[in-house]
Scaffold this motif. Structure first.
Motif, short mmCIF file in Angstrom:
data_model
loop_
_atom_site.label_atom_id
_atom_site.label_comp_id
_atom_site.label_asym_id
_atom_site.label_seq_id
_atom_site.Cartn_x
_atom_site.Cartn_y
_atom_site.Cartn_z
N MET A 187 -26.75 -1.95 27.86
CA MET A 187 -27.77 -2.74 27.17
C MET A 187 -28.86 -1.81 26.64
O MET A 187 -29.21 -0.82 27.26
CB MET A 187 -28.36 -3.76 28.15
CG MET A 187 -29.20 -4.81 27.47
SD MET A 187 -29.69 -6.06 28.65
CE MET A 187 -31.05 -6.78 27.77
N SER A 230 -32.00 -2.09 26.37
CA SER A 230 -33.32 -2.00 27.02
C SER A 230 -33.49 -0.68 27.75
O SER A 230 -34.61 -0.24 27.96
CB SER A 230 -33.48 -3.12 28.03
OG SER A 230 -33.52 -4.34 27.38
N ALA A 285 -41.10 -2.77 31.47
CA ALA A 285 -39.71 -2.89 31.02
C ALA A 285 -38.79 -3.18 32.21
O ALA A 285 -37.86 -3.98 32.10
CB ALA A 285 -39.28 -1.62 30.32
N LEU A 291 -39.11 -6.83 33.14
CA LEU A 291 -38.42 -7.69 32.17
C LEU A 291 -36.91 -7.62 32.39
O LEU A 291 -36.22 -8.64 32.32
CB LEU A 291 -38.75 -7.25 30.74
CG LEU A 291 -40.19 -7.49 30.28
CD1 LEU A 291 -40.35 -7.07 28.84
CD2 LEU A 291 -40.57 -8.96 30.44
N GLN A 302 -35.97 -9.69 35.37
CA GLN A 302 -35.99 -11.12 35.06
C GLN A 302 -34.78 -11.51 34.22
O GLN A 302 -34.23 -12.60 34.38
CB GLN A 302 -37.27 -11.46 34.31
CG GLN A 302 -38.47 -11.55 35.24
CD GLN A 302 -39.76 -11.70 34.48
OE1 GLN A 302 -39.76 -11.79 33.26
NE2 GLN A 302 -40.86 -11.69 35.20
N THR A 303 -34.38 -10.62 33.31
CA THR A 303 -33.20 -10.91 32.48
C THR A 303 -31.96 -11.01 33.36
O THR A 303 -31.10 -11.87 33.13
CB THR A 303 -33.01 -9.80 31.45
OG1 THR A 303 -34.25 -9.54 30.81
CG2 THR A 303 -32.00 -10.21 30.39
N MET A 349 -31.59 -14.35 34.98
CA MET A 349 -31.65 -15.48 34.05
C MET A 349 -30.69 -16.60 34.44
O MET A 349 -29.55 -16.35 34.82
CB MET A 349 -31.31 -14.99 32.65
CG MET A 349 -31.46 -16.03 31.59
SD MET A 349 -31.28 -15.30 29.97
CE MET A 349 -29.57 -14.83 30.00
N GLY A 350 -31.18 -17.85 34.35
CA GLY A 350 -30.32 -19.00 34.58
C GLY A 350 -30.15 -19.34 36.05
O GLY A 350 -29.40 -20.26 36.38
#
Lengths: 132, 144
Positions: free
Chosen positions: B1, B3, B132, B135, B138-139, B142-143
């Motif tokens: 990814m 990021s 970063a 974040l 948290q990604t 997710m869900g």
């Protein structure tokens, strides 16, 4: 009825992608705060949104010698714009560290916001699947 | 990814700034090292930064690279051209035949401001990497 992630999630994954790419640019602005001749850059949300809604025709580069259209390297198809510096610096650097920090923080919050929206969509979908 | 690129960018900046801090430390610690010959005197050393974009743009056929963020490269370390300070001190044990000793061209005021700027920049980039990281975590959640 089949579940289509594109329909279910809407524009939010694209927003996440945009926030991610913008965070990268703002991080590089901050990283290069002391690099002579570095020009600060940023992405404009409006132009990315316009691009996403009115999917414009793109040329495909089939040969390595083909010239890339502006913005073709970025995943969102929109080229970063250079900032207009508020104060000129002698070494040609246009990074204003405070402004970049504020924008980075704001971008991080927007990222969390988009993330929350996508996450909620997912939990809604899984609730619908479980039929609770 | 992609990021992870932020970590590369912030990491390269932190590496560059810590080199700058190291050089400041070296300059300040050698500020009082006197010698009897002008050629042996310590010279103040400073890093030269360039963005990795400038390096990439110098190579042909990498047009698309320009659209993503870029880190910092340290091109090298240069020695200051300012002249060493000669001081007349005939009673000094290191004085040369004419009675002079030579002090390094280190400017302590300049070094201190350099140090503060470097540490601020380092903090900025550490903060960027930290945000970063949050974040990303948290990604990953997710869900849930």
């Amino acid at each position: 009825m089949a579940i289509n992630f594109d329909n279910a999630l809407g524009i939010h994954p694209l927003a996440l992608q945009f926030r991610n790419q913008r965070a990268e640019l703002l991080a590089s602005n901050l990283a290069n705060a002391d690099t002579p001749n570095f020009k600060a850059r940023d992405l404009d949300f409006q132009s990315v949104l316009k691009e996403a809604q009115g999917a414009t025709l793109k040329l495909t580069a089939t040969q390595p010698e083909h010239l890339q259209a502006p913005g073709a390297g970025g995943s969102l198809g929109v080229a970063p714009q250079y900032r207009i510096p508020s104060q000129a610096s002698l070494d040609g650097n246009t990074v204003d560290a405070e402004q970049e920090q504020v924008r980075y923080a704001e971008n991080a919050l927007s990222y969390q916001f988009s993330l929350r929206l996508v996450g909620d969509k997912f939990s809604g979908l899984s609730e619908a699947i479980r039929g609770e | 990814m992609s990021s992870f690129k932020i970590f590369d960018i912030a990491g390269s900046a932190m590496r560059a700034q810590s080199l700058r801090l190291n050089l400041v430390a070296s300059n300040l610690s050698n500020a009082e090292t006197v010698t009897s010959s002008i050629n042996e005197t310590y010279k103040a050393r400073h890093p030269v930064f360039a963005s990795q974009l400038q390096d990439a743009m110098a190579k042909p056929g990498k047009v698309g690279e320009a659209d993503t963020g870029t880190g910092v490269n340290v091109l090298g370390v240069v020695e200051s051209d300012a002249p060493a300070l000669a001081e007349y001190a005939p009673e000094h044990p290191l004085a040369n035949a004419e009675g002079y000793i030579f002090r390094p061209n280190v400017n302590p005021v300049e070094e201190m401001t350099n140090m503060i700027a470097a540490s601020r920049s380092y903090q900025d980039n550490a903060e960027v990497a930290n945000t970063a990281k949050q974040l990303m975590l948290q990604t990953l959640r997710m869900g849930q």
